[in-house]
Write a protein that holds these residues in place. Structure first.
Motif, mmCIF file in Angstrom:
data_model
loop_
_atom_site.group_PDB
_atom_site.id
_atom_site.type_symbol
_atom_site.label_atom_id
_atom_site.label_comp_id
_atom_site.label_asym_id
_atom_site.label_seq_id
_atom_site.Cartn_x
_atom_site.Cartn_y
_atom_site.Cartn_z
ATOM 1 N N LEU A 30 0.956 -1.328 -0.003
ATOM 2 C CA LEU A 30 0.086 -0.046 0.018
ATOM 3 C C LEU A 30 0.982 1.256 -0.001
ATOM 4 N N TYR A 31 0.830 2.186 -0.923
ATOM 5 C CA TYR A 31 1.620 3.174 -1.213
ATOM 6 C C TYR A 31 1.183 3.980 -2.253
ATOM 7 N N ARG A 32 1.855 5.286 -2.520
ATOM 8 C CA ARG A 32 1.391 5.882 -3.873
ATOM 9 C C ARG A 32 2.871 6.436 -4.447
ATOM 10 N N MET A 33 3.173 6.128 -5.587
ATOM 11 C CA MET A 33 4.432 6.459 -6.008
ATOM 12 C C MET A 33 4.275 7.054 -7.376
ATOM 13 N N ASP A 34 5.111 8.019 -7.818
ATOM 14 C CA ASP A 34 5.210 8.396 -9.301
ATOM 15 C C ASP A 34 6.421 7.880 -9.806
ATOM 16 N N PHE A 35 5.999 6.853 -10.710
ATOM 17 C CA PHE A 35 7.161 6.038 -11.031
ATOM 18 C C PHE A 35 7.941 6.809 -12.378
ATOM 19 N N GLN A 36 7.469 7.918 -12.621
ATOM 20 C CA GLN A 36 8.211 9.058 -13.784
ATOM 21 C C GLN A 36 9.528 9.389 -12.950
ATOM 22 N N GLU A 37 9.315 9.817 -11.783
ATOM 23 C CA GLU A 37 10.367 10.081 -10.995
ATOM 24 C C GLU A 37 11.434 9.067 -10.877
ATOM 25 N N HIS B 26 16.814 6.903 -12.808
ATOM 26 C CA HIS B 26 17.286 5.758 -13.624
ATOM 27 C C HIS B 26 18.147 6.369 -14.497
ATOM 28 N N LEU B 27 17.647 7.416 -15.469
ATOM 29 C CA LEU B 27 18.120 7.909 -16.657
ATOM 30 C C LEU B 27 19.330 8.751 -16.172
ATOM 31 N N THR B 28 18.920 9.701 -15.309
ATOM 32 C CA THR B 28 20.164 10.663 -14.906
ATOM 33 C C THR B 28 21.380 10.000 -14.491
ATOM 34 N N ALA B 29 21.181 8.866 -13.639
ATOM 35 C CA ALA B 29 22.438 8.125 -13.209
ATOM 36 C C ALA B 29 23.003 7.264 -14.300
ATOM 37 N N GLY B 30 22.316 7.087 -15.285
ATOM 38 C CA GLY B 30 22.786 6.121 -16.640
ATOM 39 C C GLY B 30 22.796 4.596 -15.876
ATOM 40 N N ALA B 31 21.842 4.246 -15.057
ATOM 41 C CA ALA B 31 21.778 2.981 -14.338
ATOM 42 C C ALA B 31 21.337 1.846 -15.128
ATOM 43 N N ASP B 32 21.717 0.659 -14.799
ATOM 44 C CA ASP B 32 21.274 -0.471 -15.529
ATOM 45 C C ASP B 32 20.039 -1.209 -14.694
ATOM 46 N N GLY C 116 15.830 9.799 13.046
ATOM 47 C CA GLY C 116 16.256 8.866 13.632
ATOM 48 C C GLY C 116 16.269 7.462 12.889
ATOM 49 N N ARG C 117 15.695 7.797 11.354
ATOM 50 C CA ARG C 117 15.690 6.593 10.371
ATOM 51 C C ARG C 117 17.329 6.844 9.638
ATOM 52 N N GLU C 118 17.876 5.846 10.127
ATOM 53 C CA GLU C 118 19.366 5.919 9.684
ATOM 54 C C GLU C 118 19.920 4.804 8.762
ATOM 55 N N TYR C 119 18.569 3.919 8.337
ATOM 56 C CA TYR C 119 18.971 2.978 7.413
ATOM 57 C C TYR C 119 18.009 3.067 6.221
ATOM 58 N N VAL C 120 18.354 2.510 5.125
ATOM 59 C CA VAL C 120 17.521 2.632 3.565
ATOM 60 C C VAL C 120 17.042 1.231 3.611
ATOM 61 N N ALA C 121 15.762 0.912 3.421
ATOM 62 C CA ALA C 121 15.226 -0.491 3.081
ATOM 63 C C ALA C 121 14.904 -0.719 1.803
ATOM 64 N N SER C 122 15.065 -1.698 1.166
ATOM 65 C CA SER C 122 14.417 -2.072 0.024
ATOM 66 C C SER C 122 13.016 -2.211 0.002
ATOM 67 N N MET C 123 12.129 -1.596 -1.011
ATOM 68 C CA MET C 123 10.833 -1.655 -0.955
ATOM 69 C C MET C 123 10.457 -2.814 -1.910
ATOM 70 N N GLY C 124 11.474 -3.448 -2.669
ATOM 71 C CA GLY C 124 10.970 -4.455 -3.442
ATOM 72 C C GLY C 124 10.216 -3.894 -4.670
ATOM 73 N N ILE C 125 10.879 -2.704 -5.101
ATOM 74 C CA ILE C 125 10.375 -1.746 -6.409
ATOM 75 C C ILE C 125 11.452 -1.869 -7.204
ATOM 76 N N TYR C 126 11.670 -2.513 -8.451
ATOM 77 C CA TYR C 126 12.776 -2.384 -9.135
ATOM 78 C C TYR C 126 12.351 -1.735 -10.480
ATOM 79 N N LEU C 127 13.471 -1.136 -11.207
ATOM 80 C CA LEU C 127 13.331 -0.895 -12.594
ATOM 81 C C LEU C 127 14.449 -1.279 -13.332
ATOM 82 N N PHE C 128 14.459 -2.104 -14.250
ATOM 83 C CA PHE C 128 15.589 -2.542 -14.795
ATOM 84 C C PHE C 128 15.577 -1.831 -16.575
ATOM 85 N N ASN C 129 16.706 -1.920 -17.188
ATOM 86 C CA ASN C 129 16.831 -1.666 -18.626
ATOM 87 C C ASN C 129 16.426 -3.177 -19.000
#
Length: 426
Positions: free
Chosen positions: A127-134, A139-145, A204-217
């Motif tokens: 349950l969440y609301r996210m703009d996948f365009q962002e 992804h594009l700005t970083a030239g990521a795979d 106090g949030r000093e860790y970054v958790a994976s949300m299980g949302i991936y974007l691949f080339n």
């Protein structure tokens, strides 16, 4: 976004959500009175401009298939679709999905078509609301795979997530699954100053958790899956990608909840009843879509209702008390019924329908006169008689059973189609 295709993973057997998943898949579980969990990722895709969506299913998928067929029909000019890719035997594979990555591997033919450059992979039970365009822009700005969405979390939450380690540019350098010791946590702790630079108040949030949302080339994903036999994205494909590819972090700091347990499902639903809910269903620019049902307004006669949500088509009789609860579609509550801190999913049809009067005890569908229900999840199409008491007694274990009812995470769950006679007590 026209070159993005989305794969939504329908999940496994959903044992932690039993009995809600006894005869339906996790993404088909009702949410917020009138939606289903699958509506969340699909709505995020539509609002983000993604129009080509596949839902990969395997377990108890009939109701999910029906819901998608009745809900999502694009016009012929957009070229959009939401299609089911069910596990099946083919000349290439004779077994069922063996994990998230294996499920995608078995459906690679559908992402190998022309005009697909990027593949978004989502879960069907969050349950969440996210703009996948962002996320695509990151992804594009970083030239990521590969780009993965990350959420800042507190120390006490880390044992339930995969925690990401990354450098000052956001490039992912490591991944630790559910760290528990101080030594492990030290390896993946994030500098609060970096979060502040990203416009995120760490609090106090000093860790970054994976949300299980991936974007691949697309080509990267095809190569990763065809050259390995890995079964799981989070545990195998993602860590390997860090070693061999450019994996980028996309930070997200909004509401996000993994609906993986009865406790999480219960709390996420009741949070929606708050005056200022952490997740709002009424954002005009990014609505949550679902099946149009053409139901009449709810009829409420002399009831006392506070901090609650009432869906369409309900019939609520005089002297009913509803507090901090969610009442689903077509629910019928008799006189003097009391509902507190509970989630009622409603019914698939009205009491006047012939299908609503088939139980041998002759108990009508709905909640009978004088019944009290507290801290419970009531699944669809139940027939509960008069003067029934459903309330957890002191000292009852947080997981147990009594008659047809079960208790999970300290919450009573009344399974779908349950029939309780007059005077029944938990």
């Amino acid at each position: 976004m026209k070159n993005v295709v989305c794969l939504i993973l329908g999940g496994g057997k959903g044992t932690r959500l039993l009995p809600l998943t006894a005869d339906r898949s996790k993404p088909a579980v009702p949410l917020a009175g009138k939606y289903r969990l699958i509506d969340i990722p699909i709505s995020n895709c539509i609002s983000s401009g993604i129009r080509r969506i596949y839902v990969l299913t395997q377990f108890n998928s009939v109701s999910l298939h029906r819901h998608i067929r009745q809900s999502y029909n694009f016009d012929s000019f957009s070229g959009g679709f939401v299609e089911i890719l069910a596990a099946q035997q083919t000349n290439e594979a004779m077994d069922w999905y063996q994990g998230t990555a294996d499920a995608v591997r078995k459906q690679l033919r559908y992402i190998s078509e022309c005009g697909i450059d990027y593949v978004m992979i989502l879960s069907g039970d969050q349950l969440y609301r996210m703009d996948f365009q962002e996320m695509l822009n990151t992804h594009l700005t970083a030239g990521a795979d590969v780009t993965i969405a990350g959420l800042p979390v507190e120390t006490k939450q880390t044992s339930g997530f995969g925690i990401i380690r990354f450098n000052e540019t956001g490039r992912v350098e490591g991944f630790l699954e559910k760290p528990k010791t101080e030594q492990e946590l030290k390896l993946v702790r994030t500098d609060p100053a970096w979060l502040q630079e990203q416009g995120i108040d760490s609090k106090g949030r000093e860790y970054v958790a994976s949300m299980g949302i991936y974007l691949f080339n697309r080509d990267t994903l095809v190569e990763l899956l065809t050259k390995t036999d890995y079964h799981d994205f989070g545990k195998e494909v993602f860590p390997m990608s860090i070693r061999t590819r450019h994996v980028q972090l996309h930070m997200f700091d909004g509401y996000w909840e993994d609906i993986g347990t009865i406790g999480a499902f219960y709390q996420a639903n009741l949070d929606l009843t708050d005056p200022n809910p952490p997740f709002s269903m009424d954002v005009a620019a990014t609505p949550i879509y679902s099946r149009p049902r053409f139901l009449p307004p709810s009829r409420i006669d002399g009831a006392t209702i506070s901090r609650s949500l009432i869906a369409d088509g309900c019939k609520i009789e005089p002297e009913v008390v509803i507090h901090h609860s969610l009442i689903g579609l077509r629910a019928v509550l008799g006189r003097r019924v009391v509902i507190r801190d509970s989630v009622l999913m409603g019914a698939d049809f009205f009491p006047s329908d012939v299908r609503a009067t088939t139980n041998p005890e002759g108990i009508p569908m709905g909640i009978g006169e004088g019944t009290v229900i507290e801290k419970a999840i009531v699944d669809k199409n139940v027939c509960i008689g008069k003067n029934v008491t459903i309330k957890l007694p002191p000292g009852f274990p947080s997981d147990g059973e009594r008659g047809p009812l079960v208790v999970r995470d300290g919450i009573i769950v009344i399974p779908r189609n349950t029939v309780l006679p007059d005077g029944w007590k938990f």
